[in-house]
Design an enzyme around this catalytic site. Structure first.
Site, PDB file in Angstrom:
ATOM      1  N   CYS A 115     -11.326  12.404  23.799  1.00  0.00           N
ATOM      2  CA  CYS A 115     -11.812  12.176  22.429  1.00  0.00           C
ATOM      3  C   CYS A 115     -13.332  12.129  22.327  1.00  0.00           C
ATOM      4  CB  CYS A 115     -11.205  10.906  21.860  1.00  0.00           C
ATOM      5  SG  CYS A 115      -9.425  10.991  21.859  1.00  0.00           S
ATOM      6  N   HIS A 263     -15.427   9.166  15.767  1.00  0.00           N
ATOM      7  CA  HIS A 263     -14.137   9.676  16.203  1.00  0.00           C
ATOM      8  C   HIS A 263     -13.058   9.001  15.359  1.00  0.00           C
ATOM      9  CE1 HIS A 263     -10.694  10.848  18.393  1.00  0.00           C
ATOM     10  NE2 HIS A 263     -10.503   9.679  18.980  1.00  0.00           N
ATOM     11  N   ASN A 293      -5.553  11.494  14.536  1.00  0.00           N
ATOM     12  CA  ASN A 293      -6.503  11.586  15.651  1.00  0.00           C
ATOM     13  C   ASN A 293      -6.405  12.983  16.261  1.00  0.00           C
ATOM     14  OD1 ASN A 293      -7.822  11.444  18.098  1.00  0.00           O
ATOM     15  ND2 ASN A 293      -7.007   9.444  18.677  1.00  0.00           N
TER      16      ASN A 293
HETATM   17  N1  ACO Z   1       6.445   2.451  14.025  1.00  0.00           N
HETATM   18  C1  ACO Z   1       6.969   1.218  13.912  1.00  0.00           C
HETATM   19  N2  ACO Z   1       6.749   0.254  14.831  1.00  0.00           N
HETATM   20  C2  ACO Z   1       5.998   0.560  15.899  1.00  0.00           C
HETATM   21  C3  ACO Z   1       5.434   1.842  16.076  1.00  0.00           C
HETATM   22  C4  ACO Z   1       5.695   2.809  15.089  1.00  0.00           C
HETATM   23  N3  ACO Z   1       5.209   4.059  15.152  1.00  0.00           N
HETATM   24  N4  ACO Z   1       4.729   1.859  17.222  1.00  0.00           N
HETATM   25  C5  ACO Z   1       4.827   0.628  17.743  1.00  0.00           C
HETATM   26  N5  ACO Z   1       5.601  -0.149  16.961  1.00  0.00           N
HETATM   27  C6  ACO Z   1       5.964  -1.540  17.159  1.00  0.00           C
HETATM   28  C7  ACO Z   1       5.890  -1.959  18.610  1.00  0.00           C
HETATM   29  O1  ACO Z   1       7.052  -1.609  19.306  1.00  0.00           O
HETATM   30  C8  ACO Z   1       5.713  -3.443  18.479  1.00  0.00           C
HETATM   31  O2  ACO Z   1       6.978  -4.020  18.240  1.00  0.00           O
HETATM   32  P1  ACO Z   1       7.379  -5.426  18.909  1.00  0.00           P
HETATM   33  O3  ACO Z   1       6.374  -6.408  18.364  1.00  0.00           O
HETATM   34  O4  ACO Z   1       8.764  -5.628  18.432  1.00  0.00           O
HETATM   35  O5  ACO Z   1       7.238  -5.225  20.379  1.00  0.00           O
HETATM   36  C9  ACO Z   1       4.890  -3.606  17.201  1.00  0.00           C
HETATM   37  O6  ACO Z   1       5.027  -2.366  16.490  1.00  0.00           O
HETATM   38  C10 ACO Z   1       3.429  -3.881  17.474  1.00  0.00           C
HETATM   39  O7  ACO Z   1       2.952  -2.941  18.435  1.00  0.00           O
HETATM   40  P2  ACO Z   1       1.451  -2.950  18.919  1.00  0.00           P
HETATM   41  O8  ACO Z   1       1.264  -1.833  19.904  1.00  0.00           O
HETATM   42  O9  ACO Z   1       1.057  -4.309  19.361  1.00  0.00           O
HETATM   43  O10 ACO Z   1       0.716  -2.617  17.550  1.00  0.00           O
HETATM   44  P3  ACO Z   1      -0.809  -2.576  17.229  1.00  0.00           P
HETATM   45  O11 ACO Z   1      -1.094  -3.429  16.074  1.00  0.00           O
HETATM   46  O12 ACO Z   1      -1.666  -2.758  18.453  1.00  0.00           O
HETATM   47  O13 ACO Z   1      -1.003  -1.073  16.736  1.00  0.00           O
HETATM   48  C11 ACO Z   1      -1.842   1.022  17.576  1.00  0.00           C
HETATM   49  C12 ACO Z   1      -0.738   0.009  17.634  1.00  0.00           C
HETATM   50  C13 ACO Z   1      -1.885   1.626  16.189  1.00  0.00           C
HETATM   51  C14 ACO Z   1      -1.567   2.107  18.601  1.00  0.00           C
HETATM   52  C15 ACO Z   1      -3.187   0.329  17.866  1.00  0.00           C
HETATM   53  O14 ACO Z   1      -3.099  -0.463  19.016  1.00  0.00           O
HETATM   54  C16 ACO Z   1      -4.300   1.310  18.059  1.00  0.00           C
HETATM   55  O15 ACO Z   1      -4.678   2.011  17.162  1.00  0.00           O
HETATM   56  N6  ACO Z   1      -4.900   1.333  19.256  1.00  0.00           N
HETATM   57  C17 ACO Z   1      -5.982   2.199  19.554  1.00  0.00           C
HETATM   58  C18 ACO Z   1      -5.453   3.507  19.919  1.00  0.00           C
HETATM   59  C19 ACO Z   1      -6.536   4.492  19.871  1.00  0.00           C
HETATM   60  O16 ACO Z   1      -7.453   4.367  19.118  1.00  0.00           O
HETATM   61  N7  ACO Z   1      -6.408   5.469  20.703  1.00  0.00           N
HETATM   62  C20 ACO Z   1      -7.252   6.509  20.683  1.00  0.00           C
HETATM   63  C21 ACO Z   1      -8.619   6.221  21.287  1.00  0.00           C
HETATM   64  S1  ACO Z   1      -8.944   7.328  22.474  1.00  0.00           S
HETATM   65  C22 ACO Z   1      -8.288   8.712  21.897  1.00  0.00           C
HETATM   66  O17 ACO Z   1      -8.453   8.999  20.749  1.00  0.00           O
HETATM   67  C23 ACO Z   1      -7.505   9.592  22.828  1.00  0.00           C
END
Ligand code: ACO
Length: 336
Positions: A115, A263, A293
């Protein structure tokens, strides 16, 4: 850090025709539009179809950038494609783009920094232009992440999309071979061009964001794997730090920045980073809602959108920033 002053002459972008909405995804896997919008800000993404590849999207974006700059392919001596989803393991996608444009003979290679790839590519192009490797460069971020997603993993497949963005960069003295006027009108003196750039990497966090395949390990392409919550935490800290470094290198304050082109990983990361720096959310270009993304493509795609809709104008001070797998991260300050 660089204070070299390569100028952005034009920009362009390309998106696959097919739009995939959150509602369509929710019909296939256990997710919902509400969850995706609330956690990420994403509403839809473009997905490459048959015949659309990283190189075809990159070429379309490059042609749009050349048109915007009023240039022809033969004016370009350097092509760098930032991508983690090349058409083939080798040769570089940049060489396919070069051939498709019809400007064979110059320099063409890919950069793999996921990224942050566009930041790595732009900073590399800026350095090569400054040392005379070429007069003008196409710097392209292009990805087809849909092809490395595990479409049964709801924690990752809802987050990514496909697309490409490109800019044309010109060496500081390209229009002025004697170099006499460039010092007076250089980026450091208020003229257009790159003012300061910083890049970083930390291989210790490989396992938080990676692809579980590759030619030398599994002989497969593999799928993207991510521990999203931990990536989020690192992203906010690393981005705020690198933005602070570039602001200090440039001798400006955060208030001087007209636009931040980040990004586009997650709307909450954009908000948190802007808040940490004290930059108003109105100055942050956001396209994650429409594109999701798109990895290395996201920064030039967002830049092109904001230039074409008239927000980013000549004379503006624009901060580009990104963080990605590796981890890698970087930022670059440019006067338009
Ligand atoms: N739909 C519904 N529920 C979901 C989904 C989905 N698509 N995905 C995960 N969940 C659930 C999980 O299973 C979890 O359930 P549980 O509590 O019963 O275990 C719950 O939602 C919370 O999951 P978390 O992973 O803790 O959710 P979070 O608030 O952290 O959001 C996310 C997840 C959106 C991925 C966030 O962590 C994020 O954006 N992280 C950064 C990722 C990123 O920016 N990556 C790219 C940077 S580098 C690059 O671009 C390659």
């Amino acid at each position: 850090m660089s204070k070299t002053g390569s100028r952005i002459l034009g920009a362009g972008s390309a998106l696959p025709k097919r739009v995939l909405t959150n509602a369509e995804l929710a019909a296939q896997i256990d997710t919902s539009d509400e969850w995706i919008v609330e956690r990420t800000g994403i509403r839809q993404r473009h997905i490459a179809g048959e015949g659309e590849t990283t190189s075809t999207l990159a070429t379309e974006a490059a042609l749009a950038a050349l048109d915007d700059a009023g240039l022809k392919p033969e004016d370009i001596g350097l092509i760098i494609v930032a991508t983690a989803t090349p058409d083939n393991t080798f040769p570089a996608t940049a060489t396919k783009v070069q051939h498709a444009l019809g400007c064979n003979g110059g320099v063409a290679f890919d950069v793999a920094a996921v990224c942050s790839g566009f930041l790595y590519a732009m900073t590399t192009a800026d350095s090569l232009l400054t040392t005379g490797t070429a007069k003008r460069a196409l710097v392209i971020g292009a990805e087809t992440f849909s092809r490395i997603l595990d479409w049964e993993d709801r924690t990752t497949c809802v987050l990514f999309g496909d697309g490409a963005g490109a800019i044309v960069l010109e060496a500081p003295d390209a229009s002025n071979p004697a170099g006499s006027a460039s010092a007076e009108n250089s980026a450091a003196n208020g003229g257009p061009g790159v003012i300061a750039s910083r890049l970083h990497a930390d291989g210790a966090n490989h396992d938080l964001l990676y692809v579980d395949g590759g030619p030398s390990t599994t002989q497969t392409v593999g799928h993207l794997r991510m521990k999203g919550r931990e990536v989020f935490r690192h992203a906010v800290v690393n981005l705020a730090n690198v933005l602070g470094e570039v602001i200090e290198d440039a001798g400006i304050s955060a208030d001087d920045i007209d636009w931040v082109v980040p990004h586009q990983a997650n709307a909450r990361i954009l908000d948190a980073t802007a808040r940490k720096l004290g930059i108003s959310a109105d100055k942050v270009i956001v396209t994650v809602d429409k594109h999701a993304n798109t990895s290395a493509a996201s920064v030039p795609l967002a830049f092109d959108v904001a230039r074409r809709d008239g927000r980013i104008k000549p004379g503006d001070l624009v901060m580009f920033e990104a963080m990605g797998g590796g981890f890698t991260w970087g930022a670059s300050l440019v006067r338009m």
